[in-house]
Write a protein that holds these residues in place. Structure first.
Motif, short mmCIF file in Angstrom:
data_model
loop_
_atom_site.label_atom_id
_atom_site.label_comp_id
_atom_site.label_asym_id
_atom_site.label_seq_id
_atom_site.Cartn_x
_atom_site.Cartn_y
_atom_site.Cartn_z
N TYR A 320 0.83 -1.21 0.00
CA TYR A 320 0.00 0.00 0.00
C TYR A 320 0.86 1.25 0.00
N PHE A 321 1.92 1.25 0.82
CA PHE A 321 2.79 2.43 0.89
C PHE A 321 3.48 2.68 -0.44
N GLU A 322 3.91 1.64 -1.12
CA GLU A 322 4.51 1.80 -2.45
C GLU A 322 3.55 2.50 -3.40
N ALA A 343 8.07 8.80 -15.67
CA ALA A 343 8.21 8.11 -14.39
C ALA A 343 7.42 6.81 -14.43
N TYR A 344 7.96 5.79 -13.76
CA TYR A 344 7.35 4.47 -13.73
C TYR A 344 7.25 3.98 -12.29
N SER A 345 6.33 3.03 -12.08
CA SER A 345 6.31 2.30 -10.82
C SER A 345 6.51 0.82 -11.10
N ASN A 346 7.10 0.14 -10.12
CA ASN A 346 7.36 -1.31 -10.22
C ASN A 346 8.05 -1.68 -11.52
N VAL A 375 15.67 7.12 -8.50
CA VAL A 375 14.94 5.95 -7.99
C VAL A 375 14.51 6.21 -6.56
N LEU A 376 13.24 5.86 -6.27
CA LEU A 376 12.71 5.95 -4.92
C LEU A 376 12.31 4.55 -4.47
N ASP A 377 12.76 4.18 -3.28
CA ASP A 377 12.47 2.86 -2.74
C ASP A 377 11.66 3.04 -1.46
N ALA A 378 10.40 2.64 -1.48
CA ALA A 378 9.52 2.79 -0.32
C ALA A 378 9.81 1.70 0.70
#
Length: 483
Positions: A320-322, A343-346, A375-378
């Motif tokens: 959920y936080f991601e 920008a992309y996720s996963n 890059v962001l790492d939750a």
């Protein structure tokens, strides 16, 4: 215009000036040393440039890698009949290759050919430095702001990597991108309390892909008794510590399982009875605003996994936080001036030669108009040094040294002294500071400014204003400060 450059392990420094529109490059002559040829360094760059209608030719100097005079003679022969201006790209190679390039730049200008030299400076200035001779034959320089539209696919291709599957595109500058949102409940402190309580609940197994209930464990034990005896017995003592969040839970389960696996039938029966005993879920009081937002009839919420899935469509806080981080990044990029082009996720990547084998996955990955990766790492609980090092290494291998990696934590200023924030999450912030790792926070009580934390004998001290004496304090910056 023609560009000439030396192939290097960091070929992004060659590609950026080649695709900078104001330099108007039409063809690229790449000088290749023996190592560059053996390592196939320019293959990905050549594919990217060809796709952009920039023709690539090769000059093999592998027999004279470090011989300045011989390299210069090879270049002179190659350019014998070429009298149009050239841009010499000094982003790659070493002195034995760069000195001949500089000397020919000088000599050709003396002959009246207006060659230039360029160098990509991404370290501090995000500029392309261009050197040229003016009308009075004096050497001058100018600086171009890097402004390129290299995609994530192209950047990874330059370094011999590819994107796997179809990552979710969450933003593309100047374009409409479809995006599936989930309800963002992180601005409710009582919901954050629910999330942290749930994550510490016994029914969550830390390293599993999905949560397991006590009923699941009981059924598995009864149906596959022999299999689990054999598989768990040899690993129980050393492995059980990995599976649960709290030491008392780990010890309880380890003791119970030892009795189950090595004890008599009576002990097994007692364990099964314990596993099947209904557990009364914890209930939390919630605000009227959250009650209305969730559509509940009561001002209490049960701390059970079903409620997390019901309200967010996610089975774990980390998932959920991601999603929340992805949404907030997208919202910021859509509503504020920025240097991000997509920008992309996963997003997962793999080496080109490894068919479908992922080497890294990134929660949020952004590409800037400077040809760099962010890059962001939750993270919601732990992030070991070895995991951080591995992620940084893989990212640098796949996108070059000019990248930015940061961790995002769900640490709201308002929550710090409530008692429900897991201590290891606060510890993680201090550990990241010690490692000199970049990190940011989702903190709706301080949405546009930093706050500071300091450990003391009584726990953690917090401050919204910058302390005069910064010793032992750490700064927690809001997520949007990434950009």
């Amino acid at each position: 215009m023609r560009m000439i450059g030396v192939s290097t392990g960091q070929n992004i420094t060659n590609v950026i000036p080649a695709v900078q529109k104001e330099l108007a490059i039409t063809d690229f002559l790449v000088i290749e040393t023996s190592k560059a040829k053996t390592q196939n360094w320019f293959k990905g760059s050549e594919e990217v440039l060809n796709a952009r209608k920039i023709e690539v030719t090769n000059l093999d100097i592998s027999s004279n890698d470090s011989h300045i005079v011989e390299i210069k003679n090879q270049l002179k022969t190659e350019l014998k009949t070429y009298n149009s201006p050239i841009i010499w790209n000094l982003g790659g190679g070493q002195k034995p290759q760069q000195i001949p390039a500089w000397e020919l730049f000088y000599e050709r200008n003396k002959r009246g050919i207006k060659d230039q030299v360029c160098y990509t400076n991404q370290v501090n200035a995000s500029l392309i430095e261009v050197w040229y001779f003016n009308e009075n034959a004096q050497l001058e320089s100018k600086f171009l702001n890097i402004e390129v539209d290299l995609s994530a696919t192209e950047i990874f291709q330059i370094f011999g990597y590819r994107i796997l599957e179809n990552p979710a595109l969450i933003y593309s500058k100047g374009k409409q991108v479809s995006f599936t949102r989930t309800k963002d409940l992180f601005n409710f402190q009582d919901f954050r309390h629910f999330l942290f309580e749930l994550s510490n609940n016994f029914e969550y197994l830390k390293n599993s892909q999905d949560p397991f209930s006590l009923e699941d464990i009981s059924n598995t034990m009864k149906v596959k008794m022999n299999e689990i005896e054999n598989s768990i017995a040899s690993r129980l003592a050393k492995e059980s510590v990995k599976y649960f969040n709290e030491p008392n839970q780990r010890n309880l389960l380890a003791t119970a399982l030892r009795g189950f696996l090595f004890g008599n039938k009576n002990k097994r029966g007692k364990l099964l009875e314990w596993l099947e005993t209904p557990v009364e879920p914890k209930k939390l009081d919630i605000s009227e605003n959250l009650r209305v937002e969730l559509g509940l009839n009561s001002n209490q919420i049960e701390v059970i996994a079903n409620n997390l899935n019901k309200f967010t469509n996610y089975s774990k806080l980390s998932y959920y936080f991601e999603q929340i981080v992805s949404q907030r990044v997208r919202d910021f990029l859509q509503n504020n001036a920025n240097s991000i082009i997509e920008a992309y996720s996963n997003l997962k990547i793999a080496k080109l030669e490894n068919e479908g084998i992922s080497v890294a996955e990134y929660d949020v990955l952004c590409v800037t108009n400077k040809g760099t990766i962010i890059v962001l790492d939750a993270k919601t609980f732990e992030f070991a040094q070895k995991d951080q090092d591995a992620r940084l290494y893989n990212l640098q291998e796949a996108s070059g040294i000019f990248m930015n990696f940061s961790v995002v934590l769900p640490l709201d200023y308002e929550d710090i002294d409530t008692g429900f924030v897991p201590p290891k999450l606060i510890d993680l912030a201090f550990n990241l500071k010690k490692r000199r790792a970049g990190f940011f926070v989702v903190s709706d009580s301080t949405p546009n400014s930093s706050y500071w934390l300091k450990k003391n004998a009584n726990g953690v001290e917090k401050s919204k204003s910058k302390p005069i004496d910064l010793e032992n304090w750490i700064e927690l910056r809001p997520l949007q400060n990434v950009f």
